[in-house]
Design a protein around this motif. Structure first.
Motif, PDB file in Angstrom:
ATOM      1  N   TRP A  25       0.890  -1.124  -0.233  1.00  0.00           N
ATOM      2  CA  TRP A  25       0.305  -0.170   0.100  1.00  0.00           C
ATOM      3  C   TRP A  25       1.051   1.298   0.252  1.00  0.00           C
ATOM      4  N   LYS A  75      -2.109   5.151   3.005  1.00  0.00           N
ATOM      5  CA  LYS A  75      -2.343   4.864   4.418  1.00  0.00           C
ATOM      6  C   LYS A  75      -3.915   5.421   4.804  1.00  0.00           C
ATOM      7  N   VAL A 128      -2.274   1.511  -4.579  1.00  0.00           N
ATOM      8  CA  VAL A 128      -1.704  -0.051  -4.327  1.00  0.00           C
ATOM      9  C   VAL A 128      -1.415  -0.878  -5.198  1.00  0.00           C
ATOM     10  N   ILE A 148      -9.135   1.125   4.160  1.00  0.00           N
ATOM     11  CA  ILE A 148      -8.657  -0.276   2.938  1.00  0.00           C
ATOM     12  C   ILE A 148      -8.981  -0.706   3.571  1.00  0.00           C
ATOM     13  N   SER A 182      -2.219  -6.275   3.300  1.00  0.00           N
ATOM     14  CA  SER A 182      -1.616  -6.704   2.586  1.00  0.00           C
ATOM     15  C   SER A 182      -1.163  -8.511   2.678  1.00  0.00           C
TER      16      SER A 182
END
Length: 511
Positions: free
Chosen positions: A129, A132, A144, A166, A170
């Motif tokens: 990412w 944030k 991303v 988000i 990940s």
């Protein structure tokens, strides 16, 4: 006001699809982003979602009919609010929570979803990412990185604003169309959620077993082929959603005589525990999707093809002398350096015209001969080996080949290769010489039937016209599928390469 539902882009070379199942009937309410219809292609099954809330006013095609990309398949009448589904209710609650502040922005949050990544690609791993929650993001700025089994790609924001949510971490695996994040458009920041909503990935059913055990029936095209081949769907590894067997899976099973299904079903051997003194000094890192795909495909190539390698050597002095004489003029005129790959690609194209079997492939009980040359060029990157394709190399000059290889090489190193750059190769060139390799046996890039290995140029004593002289020599290796390419053809192919490179004028005169 009405909103149209059209057939989306389905991937390279895919121009039509079959209407699989309508999830809504005319007159029924539908919410934005709610699946409306399922489309089937030869390679993948996808769901088309409603672009807006309203009532499904009309359906243009019935289930089982074939439609082209871009065709109008339905119309939504705007203005009617559908009863929210559980999924849409969750999205609504999440959105409301994310926008909770005294000074609300008038613009609605914009969803960032997993884009269509290319032919046969239905899921990806979330990589890094770049932003944030709370960060400012500009229009078209990368937010991303996603990693598919073919390449890594950046997903950019369609608006300027602030990241307010988000929804995929990940390392998670997400399907095409899954929600990744939300961006609040505007100059100012919006209040962000105190606790992130559950990731949509968690709501996706667990993947069905690869062979048998799936509740999804085979796609209609796959079912027809299974009947023609007198095969059972339970014996074919399905790559579609929830393990659905697609036409491509049946073709692969037929071509591989069942080896793919057996390979996927076989469990990996367990690793013995490390010594207690060694374990603290080891580092365990999860394989990337790209690395896993490389490993799987190379092993399948070994299991499937009758792979042999034949060798020859070439005196590189004529090409090196030619480069030395014209490199400055060449770069000034064409804006690119004159390298070896242009000569080798042109020499390969000449040889393929004479030995077409090396440019062909096996499809079930058929041989497909290709009257064009899309040359894959193996490029090593930090994330693994990728093979971008120089399309229609048989129609290019040496300068055009060098320019395209330069573009593809830069894109590979920067992680900007598109799916179109990676697909459709008919023959591959791998240059291990850039790493110092003197000789190797390259592995086929299935379903191709040939791959050329270039190696280090090294001065060696050779006999020329009865005299021992020192010449810059390179070993050449051709790995080929002996099921389609005979030994005589493979040897002749390398001889033609040698002749062209030791006498470059033959390339100009098309001899």
């Amino acid at each position: 006001m009405s909103v149209e539902i059209r057939v989306p882009t389905l991937g390279e070379s895919v121009t039509e699809a079959t209407i699989g199942q309508w999830f809504k009937k005319p007159g029924e309410a539908v919410n934005a982003d709610e699946p409306v219809v399922e489309l089937e292609t030869d390679k993948v099954t996808i769901e088309v979602s409603a672009p807006a809330s309203g009532v499904l006013e009309a359906i243009s095609f019935s289930e089982g009919e074939t439609v082209e990309v871009g065709a109008l398949i339905g119309v939504i009448a705007d203005g009617a609010k559908a009863a929210p589904t559980e999924q849409s209710q969750n999205k609504q609650e999440t959105s409301e929570a994310s926008m909770a502040s005294e000074d609300k922005n008038d613009a609605a949050p914009v969803d960032i979803v997993v884009p269509v990544a290319g032919e046969s690609v239905v899921e990806a791993d979330v990589g890094q990412w770049f932003k944030k929650v709370g960060d400012r993001v500009e229009l078209d700025e990368a937010i991303v990185e996603l990693e598919t089994d073919k390449a890594a790609m950046d997903v950019s924001s369609p608006v300027a604003g602030t990241v307010i949510e988000i929804l995929a971490e990940s390392g998670e695996t997400v399907e095409v169309g899954a929600l990744l994040a939300r961006v609040q458009p505007g100059e100012g920041g919006a209040a962000v959620t105190a606790a992130p909503a559950p990731s949509p990935v968690a709501q996706v059913p667990a993947a069905a077993p690869a062979v048998g055990g799936t509740e999804m029936p085979p796609a209609p095209s796959a079912a027809k082929m299974l009947a023609e081949k007198n095969m059972d769907a339970a014996d074919v590894a399905g790559s579609g959603k929830r393990g659905q067997v697609l036409k491509e899976d049946v073709l692969s099973a037929v071509a591989n005589l069942g080896t793919t299904a057996v390979t996927k079903a076989a469990p990996a051997p367990a690793r013995a525990p490390s010594n207690v003194d060694d374990a603290p000094r080891e580092e365990r890192v999860k394989m990337t999707r790209l690395r896993k795909t490389i490993a799987t495909r190379l092993k399948e190539a070994q299991n499937t093809a009758a792979m042999l390698t034949t060798f020859n050597e070439v005196d590189m002095k004529p090409v090196m002398d030619l480069r030395k004489s014209y490199k400055d003029l060449f770069e000034k005129k064409h804006g690119v350096k004159l390298g070896f790959m242009g000569f080798f690609t042109r020499a390969v194209v000449h040889a393929l015209k004479e030995i077409p079997a090396v440019n062909a492939e096996i499809d079930g009980n058929d041989l497909i001969y290709k009257n064009y040359a899309h040359i894959g060029v193996a490029v090593g990157t930090e994330k693994g080996l990728v093979v971008p394709v120089v399309r229609n190399a048989d129609q290019m000059s040496i300068a055009e080949v060098e320019q395209e290889i330069g573009r593809l090489g830069r894109a590979a190193r920067d992680g900007e290769l598109s799916m179109a750059d990676m697909q459709g190769g008919t023959f591959t060139i791998s240059n291990g010489g850039v790493y110092g390799s003197l000789m190797s046996t390259p592995i086929l890039n299935a379903p191709q039937s040939g791959i050329l290995g270039m190696h280090k140029i090294q001065e060696r004593p050779v006999v020329v016209n009865g005299e021992i002289v020192i010449r810059p020599m390179m070993y050449l290796a051709l790995s080929y599928d002996h099921r389609i390419v005979d030994g005589k053809e493979a040897v002749t192919f390398l001889v033609r390469l040698k002749e062209s490179l030791e006498d470059p004028q033959r390339l100009v005169l098309d001899l």
